[in-house]
Every structure is written in structure tokens, then in C-alpha cells.
Design an enzyme around this catalytic site. Sequence first.
Site: not given
Ligand SMILES: Cc1cc2nc3c(=O)[nH]c(=O)nc-3n(C[C@H](O)[C@H](O)[C@H](O)COP(=O)(O)OP(=O)(O)OC[C@H]3O[C@@H](n4cnc5c(N)ncnc54)[C@H](O)[C@@H]3O)c2cc1C
Length: 396
Positions: A131-134, A166, A249, A372
Site C-alpha cells: 500500500q503506497g499511501y504514506s 509494509s 481495512e 487513535n
Molecule cells: C507498522 C506500520 C505499518 C505501516 N504500513 C503502511 C503501509 O503499508 N502503507 C502506508 O501507506 N502507510 C503505512 N504506515 C503508515 C501509517 O499509515 C502512518 O504512520 C499513520 O497514518 C500516521 O501518520 P504519520 O506517521 O505521518 O504520523 P502523523 O500523521 O504525523 O501523526 C503524528 C501524531 O499527530 C496526531 N495527529 C495527526 N493529525 C491529527 C488530527 N487531525 N487530530 C488529532 N491528532 C492528530 C497523530 O494521531 C499522531 O499522534 C504504517 C505505519 C506503521 C506504524
Amino acid sequence: MNLDFTPEDEAFRAEVAGWLAANLVGEFEQLKFRGGPGDEDAFPEERKAWERRLGEAGWIGLGWPEAHGGRNLPLVRQMIFNEEYARAGGPGRAGHIGETLVAPTLIALGTDAQKTRFLPDIRSGTEYWCQGYSEPNAGSDLANVATKARLEGGKWVLNGQKVWTSLAHEADWAFVIARSEPGSVGREGLVYLLVPMDQPGVTVRPIVQMTGSSEFNEVYFDEAVTDAENIVGAPGDGWKVAMATLSFERGASTLGQQMQFRNELAMIIDVANRNGAGRNPAIRQRIAKAWAQLAIMRMNALRTLGDSTATTLGREGYISKIYWATWHRNLGELAMDVLGEDAERWEADPVTSRLQKLFLFSRADTIYAGTNQIQRNIIAERALGMPREAREKTSG
Ligand SMILES: Cc1cc2nc3c(=O)[nH]c(=O)nc-3n(C[C@H](O)[C@H](O)[C@H](O)COP(=O)(O)OP(=O)(O)OC[C@H]3O[C@@H](n4cnc5c(N)ncnc54)[C@H](O)[C@@H]3O)c2cc1C
């Protein structure tokens, strides 16, 4: 609310359990309780062989329509399959991203040609997806995606970086959100593309995690290409399609996971009984609480299945992610407290190292598939109908 299974459901449960007992043997015996979050690097090729065995026996695509090679089974049967799978120690599913994210998206929004091209190989366990989102600047704020895609000479050409991808190192294909409209911002101007991973323009760099394994990766696109028809929806529809994928999901695969959690809790109780931690009243209370909350998790899963013919989840499903993720993270902490000083020793016996991995990996449970905090926003806005969160306009 119906919490009972019908005699037909129980017969199905016996069929699943019987098949697993007969097949998780021989070369597959070593895969029992291996793989999955925190242990994804275990036996990658053997687990793909296991996927093919599952595919041959018709256990992949249980909920898909029959017209697409599935069995059109209702959610309750899908939950039973997942429960029995975990009870038997079935290995972490190498093909889950294809089966539970890509396939439902293509069935709902793909072209006939895309369904014909991709669904059979997912169902037979022969092609794998990521999944190429992040991206470095697009996580919770996914609409900030900056990877660029342009249509040129019958191909989409991609440039940019994805992160936390992942299983990209095991994947044949990625589904990718990219920006195709220059100058667009936020949810506008995005495309949802299906991109082959094995090509010179794609570089996969593993990220080493606290567990010492590398389950996710950085993925770089440098003039990477995919055929023009490998777009799901129209140019500009990328956000809508991406959100459709995310809605899957919360699907049935998580409904059966309490059985895996039950295995982990049983392991912790066993350690507590052996090392004396179970005599500590505070630990006993936490174990009892974990057990009770797990029972509630299962009740809630069954409640969401109140309509035994439903093939998608109702609004009760919105609480399941935050509930299981928080419970599981707490379980990891409980495991460490039960282990006591043994938790600090790395080269320990298999039970200790499994519980250490549980602790380390479960820190990620409250982050991936929506943190969360984001889950609370989703519950407020979509399940409870509260006003939408005020958001700054993101830049492209
Ligand atoms: C084990 C694992 C596997 C993953 N696999 C994939 C994958 O296969 N493909 C993929 O695309 N991504 C993947 N991800 C990425 C995952 O989707 C992101 O880590 C997640 O969406 C959070 O984004 P971020 O890490 O940039 O944190 P951020 O978005 O920068 O968040 C940082 C903090 O700010 C808080 N925050 C952000 N926005 C808000 C808001 N509007 N209101 C309140 N709080 C907020 C968050 O809750 C968090 O505590 C994976 C992540 C993990 C840990």
C-alpha cells in the site's frame, strides 16, 4: 443482538478446523504461530507457499462475490474462518493486503479488465501487494500527498517517495496515490494507480525497526511507469478510491483476531503461573481486566454481525480499531511486567522473545491503519454525526 451461531455455522467451523488440522502439517508445521505483525520476516517464501495452498482450497476471497472467484460468504462465516485460523496457529497472512484491500476496491470500483487481470492471482495466492499511501509529509494528513504522476506515451510516469510501506520488499504490485494535476492541493487532482514493483524506476529500502526486523520500507519512484489503464477510477478520483480502500481495512479479518489475542493472553498467564508474577494482586487484576476486555471485544464483533447476511460492517465497526489497538498495546505492557527482569534479556527463550516482540510491535498498533486520535475523529464525525474537525487547507 444475536450472539449465537447456527448449526450450519458450527458445521462450517468444524470444516475449517478440520482442514487446518489436516494441512498445517509437514512443511507447514514450522509456520504455526509465525509471521504477522512483529514477525513478518519469518519464512517469507514458505508463507507464500502456504498462501497458494489456501488458494487451491478456496480459503482466499471468502467474502468476494462468486462472479469474481469468491464464495460470497457472510461476515459471520468470515469471522469463524479467521477465529479458527488463529486458534490453529495459522501463519500471518502474506497476501492480506491484496485480499482485504486491493480486491474489494477493484470489485467495487475497478474495470472489468482490472478484475480479470488481478483478482485471480490474488485469490490463488500467487501475486502480492503493498500500500503506497504514506509519505514523509503525508500520514494522518494523507491529502498532502506529493508524489507526482503524469500520463505520457500511453504510460503513467511516477516520481516521489513513499514511506512505511509494509511488505514492499515482498510485493509484486503497489497501489499508489499520486498527484496528477500540477498545482492541485489536498484531495483534488489525485490518481489511484496500480504500479508494478519489479522495474528500474522503483527502489525499495528497508527500515529497520525496534524488533530488529524490517517489515516496512521506504519506496522511491524515479520515472517509474505503469500502463495507462492501471488507474482505478478517473484522474481526479484518487481520493475517493483511496478512502474506499481504507473503509475495507475495518473488514472481517479483524473480527477473528481476538483468537490470536487469546493465544497471547494465554501465554502471558502461563508465564505468570510459572514465574510467580501471578501471585502479585496488581498483576492478577490486570490479567483479569485484559480477559474481560477481550470478551467484550468478541461480543462487539458478534454484535456487528447481528445481521448474519451482511457483507459489510455497520457503524458499530467504527470503535473496533481503537479498542483492539489500545487493548493490544496494553497487553504488550502487561507481558513485560509479568516477565519482570527476564523482559530485559534479548537472547531469551522463544516464549520470552515472542512476548518481547509483542511489546515492541504493539507500540505501532495505535498508529497504523489510522492513529487513535484519528480514530476518535472518525467515530465523532462518521458514527456520531458530530461536526467535522476544522482543518487547515493543505498544500500540494
Ligand atoms: C507498522 C506500520 C505499518 C505501516 N504500513 C503502511 C503501509 O503499508 N502503507 C502506508 O501507506 N502507510 C503505512 N504506515 C503508515 C501509517 O499509515 C502512518 O504512520 C499513520 O497514518 C500516521 O501518520 P504519520 O506517521 O505521518 O504520523 P502523523 O500523521 O504525523 O501523526 C503524528 C501524531 O499527530 C496526531 N495527529 C495527526 N493529525 C491529527 C488530527 N487531525 N487530530 C488529532 N491528532 C492528530 C497523530 O494521531 C499522531 O499522534 C504504517 C505505519 C506503521 C506504524
